[in-house]
Design a protein around this motif. Sequence first.
Motif, PDB file in Angstrom:
ATOM      1  N   THR A 114     -47.126 -43.909  19.098  1.00 59.79           N
ATOM      2  CA  THR A 114     -45.781 -44.484  19.022  1.00 59.79           C
ATOM      3  C   THR A 114     -44.751 -43.498  18.474  1.00 59.79           C
ATOM      4  OG1 THR A 114     -46.684 -46.701  18.806  1.00 59.79           O
ATOM      5  CG2 THR A 114     -44.431 -46.386  18.079  1.00 59.79           C
ATOM      6  N   ARG A 118     -41.413 -41.806  20.278  1.00 63.12           N
ATOM      7  CA  ARG A 118     -40.071 -41.894  19.670  1.00 63.12           C
ATOM      8  C   ARG A 118     -39.433 -40.507  19.592  1.00 63.12           C
ATOM      9  NH1 ARG A 118     -42.005 -46.466  16.005  1.00 63.12           N
ATOM     10  NH2 ARG A 118     -40.987 -48.251  16.974  1.00 63.12           N
ATOM     11  N   PHE A 122     -38.118 -42.168  23.444  1.00 66.46           N
ATOM     12  CA  PHE A 122     -38.450 -43.532  23.863  1.00 66.46           C
ATOM     13  C   PHE A 122     -38.016 -44.526  22.794  1.00 66.46           C
ATOM     14  CE2 PHE A 122     -41.112 -41.185  26.668  1.00 66.46           C
ATOM     15  CZ  PHE A 122     -41.392 -41.992  27.757  1.00 66.46           C
ATOM     16  N   CYS A 123     -37.698 -45.742  23.239  1.00 65.03           N
ATOM     17  CA  CYS A 123     -37.356 -46.844  22.345  1.00 65.03           C
ATOM     18  C   CYS A 123     -38.257 -48.033  22.668  1.00 65.03           C
ATOM     19  CB  CYS A 123     -35.905 -47.277  22.539  1.00 65.03           C
ATOM     20  SG  CYS A 123     -34.730 -46.005  22.079  1.00 65.03           S
ATOM     21  N   ALA A 124     -38.684 -48.740  21.635  1.00 64.43           N
ATOM     22  CA  ALA A 124     -39.499 -49.933  21.831  1.00 64.43           C
ATOM     23  C   ALA A 124     -38.653 -51.023  22.469  1.00 64.43           C
ATOM     24  CB  ALA A 124     -40.066 -50.404  20.503  1.00 64.43           C
ATOM     25  N   THR A 125     -39.253 -51.788  23.363  1.00 65.99           N
ATOM     26  CA  THR A 125     -38.551 -52.889  24.018  1.00 65.99           C
ATOM     27  C   THR A 125     -39.076 -54.242  23.568  1.00 65.99           C
ATOM     28  OG1 THR A 125     -40.067 -52.798  25.891  1.00 65.99           O
ATOM     29  CG2 THR A 125     -38.023 -51.528  26.064  1.00 65.99           C
ATOM     30  N   MET A 139     -42.480 -49.408  25.668  1.00 63.44           N
ATOM     31  CA  MET A 139     -41.354 -48.517  25.344  1.00 63.44           C
ATOM     32  C   MET A 139     -40.713 -48.016  26.634  1.00 63.44           C
ATOM     33  SD  MET A 139     -43.058 -46.311  22.217  1.00 63.44           S
ATOM     34  CE  MET A 139     -41.520 -45.944  21.342  1.00 63.44           C
TER      35      MET A 139
END
Length: 143
Positions: A114, A118, A122-125, A139
Amino acid sequence: MKHIQQLEKQQIPQALDLAWEVFEKYVGIDYTQRGIDEFYQFLHTPSLTKPLVYYGAFDKNQMIGMIAMRNNHIALFFVKDTHQHLGIGKALFTYMLTQIPDHRISVNSSPYATEIYRELGFCATEHMKEENGIRFLPMFYNR
Protein backbone atom coordinates in the motif's frame (compact mmCIF):
# COMPACT_ATOMS: atom_id res chain seq x y z
CA MET A 1 23.27 -2.81 -16.60
CA LYS A 2 19.55 -2.71 -15.92
CA HIS A 3 16.91 -2.62 -18.64
CA ILE A 4 13.12 -3.01 -18.90
CA GLN A 5 11.19 -4.66 -21.69
CA GLN A 6 7.89 -6.28 -22.52
CA LEU A 7 8.31 -9.97 -21.82
CA GLU A 8 8.21 -12.62 -24.48
CA LYS A 9 6.05 -15.71 -24.03
CA GLN A 10 8.95 -17.91 -22.91
CA GLN A 11 9.89 -15.41 -20.16
CA ILE A 12 6.48 -15.44 -18.47
CA PRO A 13 7.08 -18.57 -16.32
CA GLN A 14 10.16 -16.86 -14.87
CA ALA A 15 8.06 -13.76 -14.06
CA LEU A 16 5.41 -15.89 -12.35
CA ASP A 17 8.11 -17.66 -10.33
CA LEU A 18 9.49 -14.28 -9.25
CA ALA A 19 5.98 -13.19 -8.22
CA TRP A 20 5.51 -16.32 -6.11
CA GLU A 21 8.97 -15.99 -4.51
CA VAL A 22 8.33 -12.40 -3.37
CA PHE A 23 4.70 -13.05 -2.45
CA GLU A 24 5.65 -16.00 -0.27
CA LYS A 25 8.33 -14.04 1.58
CA TYR A 26 6.60 -10.67 2.06
CA VAL A 27 2.95 -10.55 1.03
CA GLY A 28 1.65 -13.95 2.11
CA ILE A 29 2.47 -13.28 5.75
CA ASP A 30 -0.61 -11.00 5.89
CA TYR A 31 -2.89 -13.69 4.40
CA THR A 32 -4.67 -16.75 5.71
CA GLN A 33 -3.82 -20.11 4.17
CA ARG A 34 -6.91 -19.72 2.00
CA GLY A 35 -5.51 -16.46 0.59
CA ILE A 36 -2.09 -18.00 -0.02
CA ASP A 37 -3.71 -20.93 -1.82
CA GLU A 38 -5.90 -18.57 -3.86
CA PHE A 39 -2.87 -16.57 -5.04
CA TYR A 40 -0.94 -19.76 -5.87
CA GLN A 41 -3.91 -21.01 -7.92
CA PHE A 42 -4.08 -17.69 -9.78
CA LEU A 43 -0.40 -17.97 -10.75
CA HIS A 44 -0.94 -21.53 -11.98
CA THR A 45 -4.14 -20.97 -13.97
CA PRO A 46 -3.16 -20.24 -17.59
CA SER A 47 -6.61 -18.89 -18.48
CA LEU A 48 -6.00 -16.11 -15.92
CA THR A 49 -2.29 -15.43 -16.46
CA LYS A 50 -1.99 -15.89 -20.24
CA PRO A 51 -4.05 -12.78 -21.20
CA LEU A 52 -1.89 -10.48 -19.08
CA VAL A 53 0.72 -8.19 -20.64
CA TYR A 54 4.03 -8.57 -18.80
CA TYR A 55 7.01 -6.26 -18.41
CA GLY A 56 10.26 -7.23 -16.75
CA ALA A 57 13.26 -5.46 -15.28
CA PHE A 58 16.61 -7.15 -15.82
CA ASP A 59 20.07 -6.83 -14.33
CA LYS A 60 22.28 -8.40 -16.97
CA ASN A 61 20.21 -11.49 -17.88
CA GLN A 62 18.55 -11.94 -14.48
CA MET A 63 14.92 -10.85 -14.06
CA ILE A 64 14.77 -8.67 -10.95
CA GLY A 65 11.25 -7.27 -11.23
CA MET A 66 7.99 -7.70 -13.09
CA ILE A 67 4.65 -6.02 -13.61
CA ALA A 68 1.66 -7.58 -15.38
CA MET A 69 -1.38 -5.72 -16.68
CA ARG A 70 -4.94 -6.67 -17.57
CA ASN A 71 -6.17 -3.69 -19.57
CA ASN A 72 -5.66 -0.75 -17.18
CA HIS A 73 -5.39 -2.90 -14.03
CA ILE A 74 -2.15 -4.01 -12.38
CA ALA A 75 -2.61 -7.73 -11.75
CA LEU A 76 0.94 -8.49 -10.53
CA PHE A 77 3.81 -6.24 -9.47
CA PHE A 78 6.88 -7.65 -7.72
CA VAL A 79 10.57 -6.83 -7.29
CA LYS A 80 13.11 -9.36 -5.99
CA ASP A 81 14.00 -8.69 -2.38
CA THR A 82 17.66 -8.15 -3.26
CA HIS A 83 16.65 -5.26 -5.53
CA GLN A 84 13.91 -3.58 -3.48
CA HIS A 85 14.33 0.10 -2.49
CA LEU A 86 16.59 0.74 -5.51
CA GLY A 87 14.00 2.34 -7.81
CA ILE A 88 13.33 -0.82 -9.85
CA GLY A 89 9.59 -0.78 -9.09
CA LYS A 90 9.28 2.90 -10.00
CA ALA A 91 11.20 2.31 -13.23
CA LEU A 92 8.95 -0.65 -14.13
CA PHE A 93 5.82 1.38 -13.40
CA THR A 94 7.07 4.38 -15.39
CA TYR A 95 7.97 2.17 -18.36
CA MET A 96 4.58 0.44 -18.25
CA LEU A 97 2.86 3.85 -18.34
CA THR A 98 4.61 4.61 -21.64
CA GLN A 99 3.24 1.40 -23.13
CA ILE A 100 -0.47 1.71 -22.36
CA PRO A 101 -2.92 4.41 -23.46
CA ASP A 102 -5.12 4.43 -20.34
CA HIS A 103 -5.04 7.47 -18.11
CA ARG A 104 -6.47 5.74 -15.06
CA ILE A 105 -4.73 2.68 -13.62
CA SER A 106 -6.26 0.50 -10.91
CA VAL A 107 -4.72 -1.97 -8.49
CA ASN A 108 -5.88 -4.08 -5.59
CA SER A 109 -2.92 -3.49 -3.30
CA SER A 110 -1.83 -6.00 -0.71
CA PRO A 111 -1.32 -4.54 2.78
CA TYR A 112 2.44 -4.92 2.22
CA ALA A 113 2.45 -2.76 -0.94
CA THR A 114 0.00 0.00 0.00
CA GLU A 115 2.69 2.55 0.90
CA ILE A 116 4.65 1.70 -2.24
CA TYR A 117 1.60 2.45 -4.39
CA ARG A 118 0.99 5.70 -2.50
CA GLU A 119 4.57 6.74 -3.29
CA LEU A 120 3.83 6.06 -6.99
CA GLY A 121 0.82 8.39 -6.82
CA PHE A 122 -2.06 5.97 -6.18
CA CYS A 123 -4.98 6.89 -3.93
CA ALA A 124 -7.25 4.49 -2.06
CA THR A 125 -10.83 4.41 -3.33
CA GLU A 126 -12.32 2.20 -0.60
CA HIS A 127 -11.36 0.55 2.66
CA MET A 128 -9.34 -2.67 2.96
CA LYS A 129 -11.34 -5.64 1.66
CA GLU A 130 -10.97 -9.40 1.75
CA GLU A 131 -12.13 -11.91 -0.86
CA ASN A 132 -11.24 -15.61 -0.81
CA GLY A 133 -8.62 -14.93 1.83
CA ILE A 134 -6.93 -12.20 -0.24
CA ARG A 135 -6.67 -8.87 1.62
CA PHE A 136 -6.45 -5.80 -0.62
CA LEU A 137 -6.97 -2.07 -0.81
CA PRO A 138 -8.57 -0.84 -4.08
CA MET A 139 -6.49 2.07 -5.42
CA PHE A 140 -6.39 4.26 -8.55
CA TYR A 141 -3.75 6.31 -10.31
CA ASN A 142 -4.68 9.21 -12.59
CA ARG A 143 -2.07 10.61 -14.97
